[in-house]
Design a protein around this motif. Structure first.
Motif, PDB file in Angstrom:
ATOM      1  N   LYS B  59       1.539   5.001  -4.149  1.00  0.00           N
ATOM      2  CA  LYS B  59       0.679   3.565  -4.967  1.00  0.00           C
ATOM      3  C   LYS B  59       0.828   4.240  -6.099  1.00  0.00           C
ATOM      4  CE  LYS B  59      -3.332   0.727  -4.784  1.00  0.00           C
ATOM      5  NZ  LYS B  59      -3.890   0.350  -4.131  1.00  0.00           N
ATOM      6  N   GLY B  79       8.473  -2.464  -0.865  1.00  0.00           N
ATOM      7  CA  GLY B  79       7.106  -2.522  -1.354  1.00  0.00           C
ATOM      8  C   GLY B  79       7.709  -3.876  -2.901  1.00  0.00           C
ATOM      9  N   GLU B 122       2.249  -0.309  -4.505  1.00  0.00           N
ATOM     10  CA  GLU B 122       2.442   0.293  -3.258  1.00  0.00           C
ATOM     11  C   GLU B 122       3.177   1.383  -2.826  1.00  0.00           C
ATOM     12  OE1 GLU B 122       2.329  -3.533  -0.851  1.00  0.00           O
ATOM     13  OE2 GLU B 122       3.879  -4.522  -2.159  1.00  0.00           O
ATOM     14  N   THR B 123       2.724   1.771  -1.824  1.00  0.00           N
ATOM     15  CA  THR B 123       4.134   2.516  -1.539  1.00  0.00           C
ATOM     16  C   THR B 123       4.938   1.747  -1.421  1.00  0.00           C
ATOM     17  OG1 THR B 123       2.459   3.056   0.261  1.00  0.00           O
ATOM     18  CG2 THR B 123       5.262   4.266   0.399  1.00  0.00           C
ATOM     19  N   SER B 199       0.499  -8.322  -4.024  1.00  0.00           N
ATOM     20  CA  SER B 199      -0.117  -6.806  -4.123  1.00  0.00           C
ATOM     21  C   SER B 199      -0.389  -6.555  -4.960  1.00  0.00           C
ATOM     22  CB  SER B 199       1.512  -5.868  -4.213  1.00  0.00           C
ATOM     23  OG  SER B 199       2.350  -6.798  -4.450  1.00  0.00           O
TER      24      SER B 199
END
Lengths: 251, 251
Positions: B59, B79, B122-123, B199
């Motif tokens: 992230k 992601g 995010e990842t 996200s």
DNA sequence: CGCTGAGTTGATAATGTTCAAATTTAGTGG
DNA sequence: CCACTAAATTTGAACATTATCAACTCAGCG
């Protein structure tokens, strides 16, 4: 073909930007900024074979309409084209103005149908480039493939710039940015970057910039009052480019 | 390679969307919406050979930055990525959010340098597709060339849609349109079109839509009060899709 | 458990829109 | 070439929406 060229020249004797047929890309003065850019002479010939030159569009005439079958992309040879979309509720959104040497219609590739309409803002001539032929040619001409990828990429980058403009900027900044864009594009075509004629109406400008006509008009008046511009109808003279650039990104 | 896959699975045991390495495009469940779309098995293999899969981004980590040399385009595997530009005066403009199966980085082709930055919200895992290889492969694989042209064209069309949104619409319309866009894209990936987790932050949403955080927040509250949405932090439930669609193009 | 950043809510201000009217320009036919 | 008309542009005043500023709440995390 030659006959028509003569006919047209008779009609438009002293036009600085005539709409005469170009025999080929080879002797088109726009070739350095248009699709043939970076191609070798022999390659230009091949490109030339697939390019179709038709008679000029009259002011207000459509080149294609939203949801028309997509067959070709187009290069502007003279005049100005405007691209626009119609929203579900019938409003119009101008998505771009296209000047000589610029390519339009690329938004139709994804769905095989045009995502926008294109109409002539003044008498305009275009070169039609059938997309299937362009694809085939691209496969055998790396330079052409590369260049067409680049043209599409540039369109993306320019749209993103417009997004930024619409998202962040005040009315003054938007108008200033448009004028500077036109100025730059004129320079690319060896035209005056400071004196030009706006081929689009105030309504179109406002629509493109996400402003009302009234606001556009007020901005022009204000800039004139400040001595940055001289506005006389559609004729624009940029008196103070630096000031205009400051206005374009002044927060 | 296999070891790493196992390691990652140990780290992320029950994740619905794990960031594990995909052995190849062939067994990637996104292939139907990603670059391999419309390719035959043998062609996918060739594409697969040029695709590079690296370890996930954390992230906030950047995939590339504005003005970095352009080398590759990227496909999101898991992601969410956000693309943004920094204006001359240091402000940020989010130009897009990219979900699994979507391609980013195409705006860098025109100048051989990235026109925007991309960071992970995010990842996230991405597939890297070196552009020179993609060009070469495209020249010999008409389907691939065509599809890549289409992907770029779609990006253009989508940017134009955003332009329209920013140019014309009220805060309500903008937020509604974004939610519907996410909903549609979720559906393409066989995820719920009505329940999802945003996200991106409210700041990013506002930035993307040309609104302030406060306005975005107010719109969410209002929509919740009207029974159109259920908002719980980043979790969104669309309770009344029809109403949301009406809000998205209500003049 | 307190801290920090993200998100929400309220009050006020600013920018641009809307509505209305005046003015100018461009196009048309005599 | 001029008169006439429609269209485009400009300007003004009131209004609306969103931005800004400020305070507060909440969630997540050491």
């Amino acid at each position: 073909m030659n006959t028509q060229l003569i006919d047209l020249n008779e009609d438009l004797p002293v036009q600085p930007c005539s709409h005469e047929y170009q025999a080929s890309c080879n002797n088109c003065r726009l070739s350095s900024i248009c699709l043939p850019f970076a191609l070798e002479a022999s390659e230009i010939d091949q490109l030339d074979n697939i390019v179709q030159r038709s008679k000029p569009l009259q002011k207000g005439q459509h080149l294609y309409r939203e949801s028309d079958d997509f067959q070709s992309v187009f290069a502007v040879r003279s005049g100005t084209m405007k691209a626009y979309r119609t929203t579900d509720d019938g409003r119009e959104q101008v998505t771009g103005f296209y000047f000589p040497g610029e390519i339009l219609g690329m938004d139709g590739i994804s769905n095989n149908s045009h995502a926008s309409s294109a109409k002539a803002l003044e008498t305009a001539a275009v070169c039609e480039i059938p997309f299937t032929s362009l694809e085939k040619l691209s496969a055998s001409m790396p330079h052409l493939q590369r260049h067409f990828f680049q043209l599409m990429s540039r369109e993306i980058a320019e749209d993103q710039q417009l997004i930024t403009l619409l998202s962040k900027s005040s009315a003054d900044e938007r108008v200033a940015a448009l004028l500077l864009s036109i100025s730059t594009r004129n320079a690319r075509r060896k035209l005056s970057p400071t004196n030009f004629r706006l081929s689009m109406s105030r309504v179109d400008i406002g629509n493109y910039l996400g402003l009302t006509v009234e606001t556009v008009s007020r901005v022009f008046s204000r800039m004139q009052k400040l001595g940055v511009l001289r506005v006389e109808n559609k004729e624009i003279e940029i008196l103070d480019t630096d000031a205009l650039m400051k206005m374009a990104d002044a927060h």
